[in-house]
Design a protein around this motif. Structure first.
Motif, PDB file in Angstrom:
ATOM      1  N   HIS A  87     -12.670  62.813  29.724  1.00 21.86           N
ATOM      2  CA  HIS A  87     -11.951  64.086  29.572  1.00 21.86           C
ATOM      3  C   HIS A  87     -10.458  63.792  29.646  1.00 21.86           C
ATOM      4  O   HIS A  87     -10.050  62.657  29.898  1.00 21.86           O
ATOM      5  CB  HIS A  87     -12.397  65.104  30.626  1.00 21.86           C
ATOM      6  CG  HIS A  87     -11.818  64.928  31.985  1.00 21.86           C
ATOM      7  ND1 HIS A  87     -12.149  63.876  32.822  1.00 21.86           N
ATOM      8  CD2 HIS A  87     -10.923  65.669  32.678  1.00 21.86           C
ATOM      9  CE1 HIS A  87     -11.491  63.985  33.963  1.00 21.86           C
ATOM     10  NE2 HIS A  87     -10.733  65.069  33.891  1.00 21.86           N
ATOM     11  N   ASP A  88      -9.646  64.791  29.401  1.00 24.47           N
ATOM     12  CA  ASP A  88      -8.200  64.622  29.478  1.00 24.47           C
ATOM     13  C   ASP A  88      -7.721  65.094  30.847  1.00 24.47           C
ATOM     14  O   ASP A  88      -7.595  66.301  31.079  1.00 24.47           O
ATOM     15  CB  ASP A  88      -7.505  65.413  28.365  1.00 24.47           C
ATOM     16  CG  ASP A  88      -5.998  65.201  28.354  1.00 24.47           C
ATOM     17  OD1 ASP A  88      -5.458  64.584  29.303  1.00 24.47           O
ATOM     18  OD2 ASP A  88      -5.349  65.657  27.395  1.00 24.47           O
ATOM     19  N   PRO A  89      -7.456  64.162  31.764  1.00 20.79           N
ATOM     20  CA  PRO A  89      -7.054  64.546  33.113  1.00 20.79           C
ATOM     21  C   PRO A  89      -5.570  64.903  33.221  1.00 20.79           C
ATOM     22  O   PRO A  89      -5.061  65.083  34.320  1.00 20.79           O
ATOM     23  CB  PRO A  89      -7.381  63.293  33.920  1.00 20.79           C
ATOM     24  CG  PRO A  89      -7.134  62.176  32.963  1.00 20.79           C
ATOM     25  CD  PRO A  89      -7.590  62.714  31.622  1.00 20.79           C
ATOM     26  N   THR A  90      -4.901  65.015  32.078  1.00 17.51           N
ATOM     27  CA  THR A  90      -3.463  65.299  32.090  1.00 17.51           C
ATOM     28  C   THR A  90      -3.135  66.739  31.703  1.00 17.51           C
ATOM     29  O   THR A  90      -1.967  67.118  31.680  1.00 17.51           O
ATOM     30  CB  THR A  90      -2.702  64.351  31.150  1.00 17.51           C
ATOM     31  OG1 THR A  90      -3.023  64.669  29.788  1.00 17.51           O
ATOM     32  CG2 THR A  90      -3.026  62.896  31.446  1.00 17.51           C
ATOM     33  N   LYS A 120      -7.092  55.827  44.784  1.00 15.97           N
ATOM     34  CA  LYS A 120      -6.758  54.478  44.310  1.00 15.97           C
ATOM     35  C   LYS A 120      -6.908  54.386  42.790  1.00 15.97           C
ATOM     36  O   LYS A 120      -6.021  53.878  42.098  1.00 15.97           O
ATOM     37  CB  LYS A 120      -7.628  53.430  44.991  1.00 15.97           C
ATOM     38  CG  LYS A 120      -7.313  52.009  44.526  1.00 15.97           C
ATOM     39  CD  LYS A 120      -8.269  50.995  45.105  1.00 15.97           C
ATOM     40  CE  LYS A 120      -7.969  49.582  44.672  1.00 15.97           C
ATOM     41  NZ  LYS A 120      -7.677  49.393  43.265  1.00 15.97           N
ATOM     42  N   ILE A 121      -8.016  54.881  42.269  1.00 19.84           N
ATOM     43  CA  ILE A 121      -8.235  54.807  40.819  1.00 19.84           C
ATOM     44  C   ILE A 121      -7.213  55.662  40.088  1.00 19.84           C
ATOM     45  O   ILE A 121      -6.636  55.229  39.074  1.00 19.84           O
ATOM     46  CB  ILE A 121      -9.674  55.211  40.462  1.00 19.84           C
ATOM     47  CG1 ILE A 121     -10.660  54.183  41.027  1.00 19.84           C
ATOM     48  CG2 ILE A 121      -9.842  55.330  38.938  1.00 19.84           C
ATOM     49  CD1 ILE A 121     -12.106  54.574  40.894  1.00 19.84           C
ATOM     50  N   LYS A 122      -6.959  56.858  40.579  1.00 19.10           N
ATOM     51  CA  LYS A 122      -5.954  57.722  39.958  1.00 19.10           C
ATOM     52  C   LYS A 122      -4.593  57.022  39.937  1.00 19.10           C
ATOM     53  O   LYS A 122      -3.914  56.986  38.903  1.00 19.10           O
ATOM     54  CB  LYS A 122      -5.863  59.050  40.704  1.00 19.10           C
ATOM     55  CG  LYS A 122      -4.827  59.999  40.140  1.00 19.10           C
ATOM     56  CD  LYS A 122      -4.759  61.294  40.942  1.00 19.10           C
ATOM     57  CE  LYS A 122      -3.627  62.185  40.460  1.00 19.10           C
ATOM     58  NZ  LYS A 122      -3.481  63.382  41.298  1.00 19.10           N
ATOM     59  N   ASN A 123      -4.196  56.438  41.071  1.00 25.01           N
ATOM     60  CA  ASN A 123      -2.910  55.736  41.146  1.00 25.01           C
ATOM     61  C   ASN A 123      -2.871  54.522  40.228  1.00 25.01           C
ATOM     62  O   ASN A 123      -1.844  54.250  39.603  1.00 25.01           O
ATOM     63  CB  ASN A 123      -2.595  55.347  42.591  1.00 25.01           C
ATOM     64  CG  ASN A 123      -2.319  56.555  43.464  1.00 25.01           C
ATOM     65  OD1 ASN A 123      -1.933  57.619  42.978  1.00 25.01           O
ATOM     66  ND2 ASN A 123      -2.538  56.411  44.758  1.00 25.01           N
ATOM     67  N   ASP A 124      -3.984  53.797  40.129  1.00 26.26           N
ATOM     68  CA  ASP A 124      -4.054  52.639  39.218  1.00 26.26           C
ATOM     69  C   ASP A 124      -3.879  53.083  37.762  1.00 26.26           C
ATOM     70  O   ASP A 124      -3.150  52.444  36.998  1.00 26.26           O
ATOM     71  CB  ASP A 124      -5.383  51.900  39.365  1.00 26.26           C
ATOM     72  CG  ASP A 124      -5.485  51.092  40.647  1.00 26.26           C
ATOM     73  OD1 ASP A 124      -4.454  50.927  41.353  1.00 26.26           O
ATOM     74  OD2 ASP A 124      -6.608  50.633  40.957  1.00 26.26           O
ATOM     75  N   VAL A 130      -2.063  54.515  31.553  1.00 26.33           N
ATOM     76  CA  VAL A 130      -3.212  54.695  30.669  1.00 26.33           C
ATOM     77  C   VAL A 130      -3.057  55.974  29.855  1.00 26.33           C
ATOM     78  O   VAL A 130      -3.442  56.031  28.695  1.00 26.33           O
ATOM     79  CB  VAL A 130      -4.528  54.701  31.486  1.00 26.33           C
ATOM     80  CG1 VAL A 130      -5.720  55.092  30.624  1.00 26.33           C
ATOM     81  CG2 VAL A 130      -4.748  53.330  32.118  1.00 26.33           C
ATOM     82  N   TYR A 131      -2.482  56.993  30.478  1.00 25.53           N
ATOM     83  CA  TYR A 131      -2.254  58.269  29.798  1.00 25.53           C
ATOM     84  C   TYR A 131      -0.753  58.469  29.619  1.00 25.53           C
ATOM     85  O   TYR A 131       0.041  58.076  30.475  1.00 25.53           O
ATOM     86  CB  TYR A 131      -2.849  59.427  30.617  1.00 25.53           C
ATOM     87  CG  TYR A 131      -4.336  59.311  30.781  1.00 25.53           C
ATOM     88  CD1 TYR A 131      -5.201  59.690  29.760  1.00 25.53           C
ATOM     89  CD2 TYR A 131      -4.882  58.805  31.950  1.00 25.53           C
ATOM     90  CE1 TYR A 131      -6.571  59.578  29.901  1.00 25.53           C
ATOM     91  CE2 TYR A 131      -6.258  58.680  32.098  1.00 25.53           C
ATOM     92  CZ  TYR A 131      -7.092  59.068  31.074  1.00 25.53           C
ATOM     93  OH  TYR A 131      -8.444  58.942  31.224  1.00 25.53           O
ATOM     94  N   GLN A 132      -0.387  59.105  28.529  1.00 30.73           N
ATOM     95  CA  GLN A 132       1.021  59.342  28.231  1.00 30.73           C
ATOM     96  C   GLN A 132       1.654  60.316  29.230  1.00 30.73           C
ATOM     97  O   GLN A 132       2.810  60.186  29.583  1.00 30.73           O
ATOM     98  CB  GLN A 132       1.142  59.894  26.807  1.00 30.73           C
ATOM     99  CG  GLN A 132       2.521  59.846  26.243  1.00 30.73           C
ATOM    100  CD  GLN A 132       2.514  60.160  24.760  1.00 30.73           C
ATOM    101  OE1 GLN A 132       1.585  60.746  24.222  1.00 30.73           O
ATOM    102  NE2 GLN A 132       3.576  59.757  24.090  1.00 30.73           N
TER     103      GLN A 132
END
Length: 166
Positions: A87-90, A120-124, A130-132
């Motif tokens: 999904h688009d988490p942005t 941790k994964i979100k910060n990585d 990874v997303y603009q």
């Protein structure tokens, strides 16, 4: 879905919101190590809301999928990677044409360990760009989950020709 470990005490549960639950349920049902993926509503103060109530955007709930998995087969890290890449988490309170707080991106965690892994994964993902745009996924304590009405169960599998599900 692998149901062999369904009665095991070693299973883990995480509740994920990533827009419409029909497609999210369909994705996770096909993942090895996932025991169940159940569509429902999570994160709001209204007890036992209906689909129509949640769609109004006034219940505080997000359409969500409660994922029960066997961590000996698939890790929470892998579950969350699937979550973030499907999904688009942005986009705040939006997935495609679905707009409103009920379509927000959220991880409803059940333990400090789940919270730490999600952060941790979100910060990585953010540090790797990874997303603009910035990730707006909520990482919030699990409060509640209300299973969606029966007609939502296996919606994608039962409605593959509906354009919305393609």
């Amino acid at each position: 879905m692998n149901n062999s470990a369904e009665n095991s005490d070693d299973l883990e549960v995480v509740t994920l919101a990533s827009g419409c639950f029909w497609c999210t349920e369909a994705v996770f049902k096909r993942v090895n190590g996932v025991i169940s993926a159940v569509s429902g509503y999570s994160g709001g103060p209204v007890d036992n809301p209906s689909y129509d109530q949640v769609c109004s955007g006034r219940t505080g709930h997000a359409e969500a999928v409660q994922v029960k998995f066997d961590p000996k087969i698939i890790s929470l890290e892998q579950i969350l990677e699937i979550f973030w890449y499907t999904h688009d988490p942005t986009t705040l309170n939006r997935q495609g044409n679905d707009v409103g707080t009920q379509y927000r991106s959220a991880v409803f965690y059940n333990s400090q360990s789940q919270k730490d892994i999600a952060l941790k994964i979100k910060n990585d993902l953010e540090s790797k760009k990874v997303y603009q745009n910035p990730i707006v996924t909520e990482i919030t304590p699990f409060k509640n989950f209300y299973q969606a009405e029966e007609y939502h169960k296996d919606y994608y599998d039962n409605n593959k020709t509906v354009p919305y599900c393609s």
